[in-house]
Scaffold this motif. Structure first.
Motif, PDB file in Angstrom:
ATOM      1  N   PRO A 125      -9.908  16.078   2.204  1.00  0.00           N
ATOM      2  CA  PRO A 125     -10.734  16.010   3.423  1.00  0.00           C
ATOM      3  C   PRO A 125     -11.118  14.585   3.797  1.00  0.00           C
ATOM      4  CG  PRO A 125     -11.509  17.770   1.999  1.00  0.00           C
ATOM      5  CD  PRO A 125     -10.506  16.993   1.211  1.00  0.00           C
ATOM      6  N   ALA A 126     -11.334  13.731   2.800  1.00  0.00           N
ATOM      7  CA  ALA A 126     -11.674  12.337   3.089  1.00  0.00           C
ATOM      8  C   ALA A 126     -10.507  11.635   3.780  1.00  0.00           C
ATOM      9  CB  ALA A 126     -12.047  11.603   1.803  1.00  0.00           C
ATOM     10  N   VAL A 127      -9.296  11.865   3.288  1.00  0.00           N
ATOM     11  CA  VAL A 127      -8.109  11.247   3.897  1.00  0.00           C
ATOM     12  C   VAL A 127      -7.909  11.762   5.316  1.00  0.00           C
ATOM     13  CG1 VAL A 127      -5.580  11.166   3.794  1.00  0.00           C
ATOM     14  CG2 VAL A 127      -6.931  10.735   1.729  1.00  0.00           C
ATOM     15  N   LEU A 128      -8.114  13.041   5.550  1.00  0.00           N
ATOM     16  CA  LEU A 128      -7.931  13.604   6.890  1.00  0.00           C
ATOM     17  C   LEU A 128      -8.959  13.037   7.877  1.00  0.00           C
ATOM     18  CD1 LEU A 128      -7.168  17.342   6.024  1.00  0.00           C
ATOM     19  CD2 LEU A 128      -5.556  15.577   6.748  1.00  0.00           C
ATOM     20  N   SER A 152      -6.524  10.269  -7.344  1.00  0.00           N
ATOM     21  CA  SER A 152      -6.662  11.439  -6.470  1.00  0.00           C
ATOM     22  C   SER A 152      -6.470  11.056  -5.008  1.00  0.00           C
ATOM     23  CB  SER A 152      -8.028  12.098  -6.665  1.00  0.00           C
ATOM     24  OG  SER A 152      -9.077  11.223  -6.277  1.00  0.00           O
ATOM     25  N   THR A 153      -6.899   9.848  -4.640  1.00  0.00           N
ATOM     26  CA  THR A 153      -6.717   9.387  -3.268  1.00  0.00           C
ATOM     27  C   THR A 153      -5.249   9.117  -2.972  1.00  0.00           C
ATOM     28  OG1 THR A 153      -8.910   8.375  -3.330  1.00  0.00           O
ATOM     29  CG2 THR A 153      -7.418   7.659  -1.587  1.00  0.00           C
ATOM     30  N   TYR A 154      -4.591   8.458  -3.899  1.00  0.00           N
ATOM     31  CA  TYR A 154      -3.148   8.190  -3.783  1.00  0.00           C
ATOM     32  C   TYR A 154      -2.389   9.510  -3.591  1.00  0.00           C
ATOM     33  CZ  TYR A 154       1.465   6.577  -5.568  1.00  0.00           C
ATOM     34  OH  TYR A 154       2.801   6.280  -5.753  1.00  0.00           O
ATOM     35  N   ASP A 155      -2.697  10.487  -4.422  1.00  0.00           N
ATOM     36  CA  ASP A 155      -2.031  11.795  -4.326  1.00  0.00           C
ATOM     37  C   ASP A 155      -2.342  12.486  -3.007  1.00  0.00           C
ATOM     38  OD1 ASP A 155      -0.933  11.446  -6.832  1.00  0.00           O
ATOM     39  OD2 ASP A 155      -2.457  12.643  -7.870  1.00  0.00           O
ATOM     40  N   ALA A 156      -3.572  12.351  -2.523  1.00  0.00           N
ATOM     41  CA  ALA A 156      -3.970  13.009  -1.271  1.00  0.00           C
ATOM     42  C   ALA A 156      -3.221  12.412  -0.083  1.00  0.00           C
ATOM     43  CB  ALA A 156      -5.479  12.885  -1.071  1.00  0.00           C
ATOM     44  N   ILE A 157      -3.023  11.095  -0.081  1.00  0.00           N
ATOM     45  CA  ILE A 157      -2.270  10.459   1.005  1.00  0.00           C
ATOM     46  C   ILE A 157      -0.832  10.970   1.014  1.00  0.00           C
ATOM     47  CG2 ILE A 157      -1.336   8.263   1.843  1.00  0.00           C
ATOM     48  CD1 ILE A 157      -3.890   6.950   0.669  1.00  0.00           C
ATOM     49  N   LEU A 158      -0.218  11.022  -0.164  1.00  0.00           N
ATOM     50  CA  LEU A 158       1.167  11.508  -0.240  1.00  0.00           C
ATOM     51  C   LEU A 158       1.255  12.984   0.160  1.00  0.00           C
ATOM     52  CD1 LEU A 158       2.480   9.797  -3.497  1.00  0.00           C
ATOM     53  CD2 LEU A 158       2.493   8.967  -1.143  1.00  0.00           C
ATOM     54  N   HIS A 209      -0.956   0.282   0.510  1.00  0.00           N
ATOM     55  CA  HIS A 209      -1.163  -1.111   0.141  1.00  0.00           C
ATOM     56  C   HIS A 209      -1.965  -1.096  -1.168  1.00  0.00           C
ATOM     57  CE1 HIS A 209      -3.470  -5.073   1.339  1.00  0.00           C
ATOM     58  NE2 HIS A 209      -3.020  -5.112   0.095  1.00  0.00           N
ATOM     59  N   LEU A 210      -1.359  -1.579  -2.239  1.00  0.00           N
ATOM     60  CA  LEU A 210      -2.033  -1.614  -3.535  1.00  0.00           C
ATOM     61  C   LEU A 210      -2.680  -2.983  -3.736  1.00  0.00           C
ATOM     62  CD1 LEU A 210       0.596   0.247  -5.748  1.00  0.00           C
ATOM     63  CD2 LEU A 210      -1.488   1.176  -4.717  1.00  0.00           C
ATOM     64  N   SER A 237       6.492   4.811  -0.302  1.00  0.00           N
ATOM     65  CA  SER A 237       5.407   4.490   0.623  1.00  0.00           C
ATOM     66  C   SER A 237       4.640   3.239   0.212  1.00  0.00           C
ATOM     67  CB  SER A 237       4.429   5.664   0.746  1.00  0.00           C
ATOM     68  OG  SER A 237       5.025   6.735   1.426  1.00  0.00           O
ATOM     69  N   VAL A 238       4.811   2.814  -1.050  1.00  0.00           N
ATOM     70  CA  VAL A 238       4.175   1.573  -1.505  1.00  0.00           C
ATOM     71  C   VAL A 238       5.019   0.413  -0.990  1.00  0.00           C
ATOM     72  CG1 VAL A 238       3.499   0.177  -3.495  1.00  0.00           C
ATOM     73  CG2 VAL A 238       3.218   2.670  -3.556  1.00  0.00           C
ATOM     74  N   ARG A 239       4.493  -0.298  -0.009  1.00  0.00           N
ATOM     75  CA  ARG A 239       5.276  -1.346   0.656  1.00  0.00           C
ATOM     76  C   ARG A 239       4.568  -2.709   0.645  1.00  0.00           C
ATOM     77  NH1 ARG A 239       9.067   0.161   5.693  1.00  0.00           N
ATOM     78  NH2 ARG A 239       9.965  -1.873   6.130  1.00  0.00           N
ATOM     79  N   LEU A 240       3.311  -2.722   0.228  1.00  0.00           N
ATOM     80  CA  LEU A 240       2.547  -3.973   0.240  1.00  0.00           C
ATOM     81  C   LEU A 240       1.665  -4.051  -0.994  1.00  0.00           C
ATOM     82  CD1 LEU A 240       1.516  -6.545   1.719  1.00  0.00           C
ATOM     83  CD2 LEU A 240      -0.110  -5.067   2.923  1.00  0.00           C
TER      84      LEU A 240
END
Length: 380
Positions: free
Chosen positions: A78-81, A116-122, A137-138, A159-162
């Motif tokens: 829900p935070a990512v959305l 958990s945030t990384y997984d939620a974005i994917l 962006h890491l 998706s990790v590009r930066l």
């Protein structure tokens, strides 16, 4: 058939503003020309500006949705959305979510929510739940003792590009002014007595000596051979910029002084500053003002950092306050970051490119987003 036709618009191109029509089909711009169209379904923009979809390369706006109140953690999806909806409403069509890998403060929400945030974005990407085009962006905190074990599981997704190389050890870079360091953390209700603060400085300096250089080498090795752009963070002087360039860095994030920005320009680095710095009229950390860099031609890109709506606003202020043309100002939030990140399919309104398009209106000097299309799809 996914058709989009915008007419009676002031279309901001790379080198001019065209009063005309934009037509896209199946997510691709097919036509940009002067004059109006009577095509069925064409949207009369009533003279509003039409600009390329904004490209955001460094936003940690997501963090405020992960912890909407002190001590309250919100579920990651829900935070990512919510974050996604907010960036699209700000005109951002391509967004690099900046995830901090490590933190120098104990019990950090950044450390606790990273995976958990990384997984939620994917998950949002894979399910089509996200409106904007999200990338990762890491932000690597080099002095964080467990950086490598936290970073390794995150490196393999395309998706990790930066990657940015950070060091927030007090006494240098962003926090060369120790009073600003204490002030910054007081906002998070962290306070120290004089003895406690002296101990913090000692421990942070020892951590930096033990880990920063070693971790820098390992991160560079992990990034090698992947389609990853490298950025430096908070460079303060010529030596730091020169070191970054030797590492293969191509983006200078938030140089803290005119000296560092001059050096970045001399080394051919692309410089990004915070749009909130422009909107507020200066840095919240007491560093160089973005408008000063704009007036000395040392500013290439803006980032919304912690306020998504600041990105378009900041670019507009480059036009109104720094005297830049509208095409040049808008390039700082579209074409320039797109190119710096290796995208050739977006960032400008041209036939054959993605139909990432923003309609915005100037209301008393404030740019108001009216509509947003991502890859030709109406998203706001």
């Amino acid at each position: 058939m996914n058709d989009l036709a915008l007419t009676n618009a002031r279309i901001v191109l790379d080198d001019c503003i065209l009063h005309g029509t934009l037509i896209a089909r199946n997510g691709i711009i097919r036509l940009v020309e002067e004059g109006s169209t009577q095509a069925p379904g064409a949207i009369d923009c009533e003279g509003d500006y039409v600009v390329p979809g904004l490209v955001e390369l460094h936003t940690d706006n997501l963090e405020k949705h992960l912890m909407p109140r002190a001590g309250v953690l919100w579920p990651s999806i829900p935070a990512v959305l919510t974050h996604d909806a907010q960036v699209v409403a700000a005109g951002i069509t391509t967004v690099f979510d900046a995830l901090s890998v490590g933190d120098l403060e104990e019990d950090s929400v950044r450390v606790e929510t990273l995976k958990s945030t990384y997984d939620a974005i994917l998950q949002g990407q894979e399910t089509g739940a996200l409106r904007a085009d999200h990338w990762i962006h890491l932000r690597c905190e080099l002095a964080y003792p467990r950086l490598i074990e936290a970073l390794e599981p995150l490196m393999h997704h395309p998706s990790v590009r930066l990657i940015s190389l950070m060091d927030h050890t007090p006494g240098q870079r962003q926090f060369r002014d120790l009073a600003q360091y204490r002030k910054y953390y007081s906002k998070s209700h962290i306070s120290w007595t004089e003895d406690e603060f002296a101990d913090v400085l000692k421990r942070r300096t020892e951590q930096q000596a033990a880990y920063s250089s070693k971790h820098e080498s390992i991160v560079l090795s992990m990034a090698r051979g992947r389609n990853i752009i490298l950025a430096s963070h908070d460079d303060t002087d010529v030596q730091q910029v020169g070191h970054a360039r030797r590492l293969g860095v191509t983006i200078s994030e938030f140089p803290t002084t005119q000296e560092a920005a001059d050096a970045a320009h001399a080394h051919g680095l692309t410089t990004v500053m915070g749009a909130p710095n422009v909107v507020r009229g200066g840095s919240h950390s007491g560093n160089v003002a973005a408008l000063d860099l704009a007036r000395t031609d040392r500013l290439d890109m803006l980032s919304s950092d912690y306020v998504p709506a600041s990105l378009l606003h900041g670019a507009f202020m480059l036009h109104t306050l720094a005297g830049w043309s509208m095409p040049r100002a808008m390039a700082t939030v579209s074409r320039n970051p797109a190119r710096a990140l290796g995208f050739e399919d977006r960032g400008t309104l041209k036939a054959g490119l993605r139909a990432d398009v923003v309609r915005m209106r100037d209301v008393g000097g404030l740019p108001i987003v009216r509509n947003v299309w991502v890859n030709g799809q109406r998203s706001f």
